[in-house]
Structure formats: C-alpha cells, structure tokens
Design an enzyme around this catalytic site. Structure first.
Site, PDB file in Angstrom:
ATOM      1  N   GLY A  56       0.798  -1.209   0.000  1.00 30.89           N
ATOM      2  CA  GLY A  56       0.000   0.000   0.000  1.00 30.89           C
ATOM      3  C   GLY A  56       0.836   1.266   0.000  1.00 30.89           C
ATOM      4  N   THR A  57       1.959   1.251   0.711  1.00 24.65           N
ATOM      5  CA  THR A  57       2.814   2.440   0.765  1.00 24.65           C
ATOM      6  C   THR A  57       3.356   2.777  -0.613  1.00 24.65           C
ATOM      7  OG1 THR A  57       3.424   2.208   3.090  1.00 24.65           O
ATOM      8  CG2 THR A  57       4.992   3.351   1.668  1.00 24.65           C
TER       9      THR A  57
ATOM     10  N   ASN B 215      -7.782   4.887   8.994  1.00 23.66           N
ATOM     11  CA  ASN B 215      -7.250   3.665   9.585  1.00 23.66           C
ATOM     12  C   ASN B 215      -7.279   3.673  11.108  1.00 23.66           C
ATOM     13  OD1 ASN B 215      -5.217   5.716   8.842  1.00 23.66           O
ATOM     14  ND2 ASN B 215      -3.799   4.412   9.966  1.00 23.66           N
TER      15      ASN B 215
ATOM     16  N   GLN C  48      -8.013   0.645   3.917  1.00 28.45           N
ATOM     17  CA  GLN C  48      -8.744   0.142   5.088  1.00 28.45           C
ATOM     18  C   GLN C  48     -10.186  -0.237   4.743  1.00 28.45           C
ATOM     19  OE1 GLN C  48      -7.953  -0.889   7.966  1.00 28.45           O
ATOM     20  NE2 GLN C  48      -5.846  -0.190   8.104  1.00 28.45           N
TER      21      GLN C  48
ATOM     22  N   SER D  94      -4.389  -2.686  -0.697  1.00 31.92           N
ATOM     23  CA  SER D  94      -3.319  -3.500  -0.123  1.00 31.92           C
ATOM     24  C   SER D  94      -3.856  -4.886   0.200  1.00 31.92           C
ATOM     25  CB  SER D  94      -2.769  -2.840   1.143  1.00 31.92           C
ATOM     26  OG  SER D  94      -1.757  -3.632   1.727  1.00 31.92           O
ATOM     27  N   ALA D  95      -3.036  -5.904  -0.053  1.00 33.81           N
ATOM     28  CA  ALA D  95      -3.476  -7.287   0.123  1.00 33.81           C
ATOM     29  C   ALA D  95      -3.603  -7.702   1.580  1.00 33.81           C
ATOM     30  CB  ALA D  95      -2.511  -8.232  -0.595  1.00 33.81           C
ATOM     31  N   HIS D  96      -2.668  -7.280   2.437  1.00 36.34           N
ATOM     32  CA  HIS D  96      -2.622  -7.859   3.783  1.00 36.34           C
ATOM     33  C   HIS D  96      -3.694  -7.314   4.717  1.00 36.34           C
ATOM     34  CE1 HIS D  96      -0.517  -4.798   6.423  1.00 36.34           C
ATOM     35  NE2 HIS D  96      -0.289  -4.280   5.239  1.00 36.34           N
TER      36      HIS D  96
ATOM     37  N   THR E 286      10.297  -7.505 -11.700  1.00 33.20           N
ATOM     38  CA  THR E 286       9.562  -8.762 -11.872  1.00 33.20           C
ATOM     39  C   THR E 286       8.438  -8.862 -10.854  1.00 33.20           C
ATOM     40  OG1 THR E 286      11.563  -9.867 -12.666  1.00 33.20           O
ATOM     41  CG2 THR E 286       9.768 -11.272 -11.867  1.00 33.20           C
TER      42      THR E 286
ATOM     43  N   CYS F  32       5.357   4.021  14.966  1.00 33.82           N
ATOM     44  CA  CYS F  32       6.405   4.170  13.962  1.00 33.82           C
ATOM     45  C   CYS F  32       7.052   2.815  13.718  1.00 33.82           C
ATOM     46  CB  CYS F  32       7.435   5.201  14.414  1.00 33.82           C
ATOM     47  SG  CYS F  32       8.405   4.689  15.839  1.00 33.82           S
TER      48      CYS F  32
END
Length: 384
Positions: free
Chosen positions: A71-72, A150, A178, A198-200, A236, A323
């Site tokens: 996501g970042t 979030n 989120q 984002s996947a996670h 890749t 952080c």
C-alpha cells in the site's frame, strides 16, 4: 498457555486459507511472468487472473490495475506531479487531508512546498468547504482523501470531494486500503481517478498492493528499468503474492456482507462495555465508520501503557499510531480533530475481523476493567 485474542485487524490480518493455497500453487509454477516459454506463460496467467479479480472488485478495467510491493508504494506511485486525465491539464500541486496515512502525508514525488493540508472537523471528517477554498482559481491539483480512516474508521465524503475537485480541473486519489473488503465501493461510486489497495488488510500476503486507475488517467512510472506492468512499474512481479491477493480479494468480497453485519454488532457491544467501565471518549463515534473499528481513550491515559497492559492480558491492540521501531507515537489523527496532545497520546485502537467472536469481546472488556482501575488510579496519584 491461554489462547490470545487478536484485535488489531487494521494493522494486518491473518492469511486466508484461500490465499495460502493460491500462493502455494504459484510457488510450484516457478516461471518468470515476462518469459515467453511455457513456465513463463503459466506465471503470467496467474498474475493476470489475479489482476482481473482485483479490478472487478473495484469495477476497474484490468489493464488499469498496477501491482506494487504494498500500500505504501501504491500511494507513492499514485502521488505524482504531471498526472492528468485525457486532455486535461497536468496537476502541479498536492492537497491531502490532515488524517491521511504517513505514506500520503509524505507527498510521494511532490516537493514539500507543493503540498497543502486540508483540515478535518471535530468528528474526523474532511472539511469540504476548506477544500473548495483551497482549490479556488489556482492551477489544477491532485487531491488525496482516504475512503476510511485507519485509526477512527470514519468514512470520508470522497464522492462529494470528487465533484468539487473535478469542477476545479483536478484529480482525486482515494486511499481505500482500510475500506477494501469491509464496505461496498468502486471507482465510480467514489469518483476517484486513482484508487489504492493492499493485500494484507483483507487476508492476503504482506508486500503486495495495487493502484487502480480510472479510464484515461495517465501515470508515470516511479520505478524504471523494465517494461513490467505496462511500463508503469518496473521489476519482476511477485507472482505468489499477487496470486494470494487475488484469492483473498475474492474470498473477502464473497463474505463481506455477512461479516460486516456480525462484526458491527460486536463493535457496538465493545463500545458499550468501554463506556460502562469509565468515562471513555470514543473518537468519531458520531459519524459513519467502518463496522470493525474503535478508537478510544480516557483523560490521563497513556496509550503505550494501555497497549502493554492489554498485551500482558493476552489481548493484541494498538495505539492510534506507531512508527517503524514499534514505539508508540501520539495520534496525528486525534490531534488533527482538535482534541489536543494529551488525548492524542492516549488513543487506543481495537479493530475486529472475520474470526472475532463474542468470547473475544468478553476477554477484551474483562482486561480493560482490570486495566482501567489500576491505570487511572496511577494517573490520579501522579497528578495529585
């Protein structure tokens, strides 16, 4: 050893069995998706199947979905000066809400002096009047507003913001990380020109994200040196991770409606229990929120102390913000809402997920009742 209770689903989620199975299959394939031989074509097929699933989940064209390392990176890729849609003028400045994720507040590829911040209300909602005034008659801007915060879970008026932004000739980026898998939305309903995922956060693997583009939006590569992702992101592709992303997205969307209703009932019960224990402050509880998110504090509470106390009781929760070193920081979201540093330093987030049960809420409330008494008693002694 007693079984632990996980209430930090907004930080990350367990890997779904469907994602794990898809990844195991992809690991067995072994080919490079850029290769033309059979093994490469098989790897490419897995990537494109996942791309089609993720695209369909947000009603985007598959060719307009770009996979990233998370996501970042997706946010950083989306925040690029020079973006434009069709024959529109390229954007030259960036406007972000004060409650965005750190990866958006950093501004991507924009120079710091080209970034402006939109205020939010006491309830954690972006001030649209302020946005309208900031756009004014100035050059076109890229505006970034998250769909769901979030920390508080507050849903932002992105469709209304899109109308304002487009009327001023700008583009809208929506960080939907989120919200994905928790509430229904798509590119059209948000009005977004760029949408990041984002996947996670939905039961997929860590290290995989995506940018979905509206038709006609042109995006320049941030990572160069290869033709992958139609020249928009070199390197890749993470075949196994992408396959897991697709499988998780499919599973999350299939279960979303039922999960959301059940989880929201648990969240309400959790909130009521927090309020009954002591004079807790629930942030953004007067606005529409994600069904799974609670951000609360009590005057005088230190988030770090509370998080450690919950952890010792077998409950995983988080502070409003942390952080990379794991140190608890004051919540910039709570501060932006106008609550001040003291309450920002005490914000504690509990977030629920698909496997959260009634017993987990019982355990969390039991732990909080014990913690509240000792923590607040200690606070009163220190301030006497």
């Amino acid at each position: 050893m007693a079984e632990r209770v996980y209430l930090d689903w907004n930080a990350t989620t367990p890997l779904r069995p469907e994602a794990q199975a898809a990844m195991a299959h992809a690991f067995e394939s072994g080919g490079n998706p850029s290769s033309v031989h059979a093994e490469g074509r098989q790897a490419r097929r897995l990537v494109e199947e996942a791309r089609a699933i993720v695209a369909a989940a947000v009603a985007a064209e598959a060719q307009n979905v770009i996979f990233t390392s998370g996501g970042t990176e997706a946010n950083a890729l989306a925040l690029a000066p020079g973006l434009k849609r069709g024959k529109g003028l390229p954007v030259r400045r960036l406007i972000v809400s004060a409650i965005e994720h750190a990866s958006v507040l950093a501004g991507g590829q924009f120079a710091l002096d080209a970034i402006q911040t939109i205020d939010v209300t006491r309830t954690g909602i972006v001030d649209l009047d302020r946005l309208r005034a900031m756009l004014g008659d100035a050059p076109p801007a890229l505006v970034s507003i998250m769909l769901a915060n979030n920390e508080t879970g507050a849903l932002q008026p992105v469709a209304e913001a899109a109308a304002i932004v487009h009327a001023a000739g700008g583009l809208l980026h929506v960080d939907a990380i989120q919200a994905f898998g928790k509430i229904p939305f798509d590119l059209a309903s948000t009005g977004a020109d760029l949408l990041t995922l984002s996947a996670h956060k939905i039961g997929g693997p860590k290290g995989v994200g995506a940018v979905a583009l509206a038709e006609g939006v042109e995006l320049a590569a941030q990572l160069r040196g290869g033709g992958q992702e139609k020249g928009r992101r070199a390197g890749t592709e993470n075949v196994a991770g992408i396959a897991g992303f697709g499988a998780a997205a499919k599973a999350a969307l299939a279960a979303r409606e039922g999960d959301s209703r059940r989880i929201e009932r648990l969240r309400v019960r959790l909130e009521n229990g927090l309020l009954e224990t002591c004079a807790a402050i629930l942030f953004a509880n007067e606005t529409k929120r994600l069904p799974n998110t609670v951000l609360f504090t009590v005057p005088g509470l230190r988030a770090e102390t509370a998080v450690i106390g919950f952890d010792l009781a077998g409950i995983a929760v988080s502070s409003g913000s942390a952080c990379s070193s794991g140190k608890v920081q004051p919540s910039h979201v709570v501060a932006a809402m106008g609550y001040g540093q003291e309450l920002a330093q005490g914000a504690v987030r509990l977030s629920l997920g698909w496997s959260t049960a009634e017993a987990d809420i019982d355990s969390a409330l039991k732990a909080w009742r014990k913690l509240a008494s000792s923590l607040l008693k200690g606070t009163r002694r220190n301030t006497a």
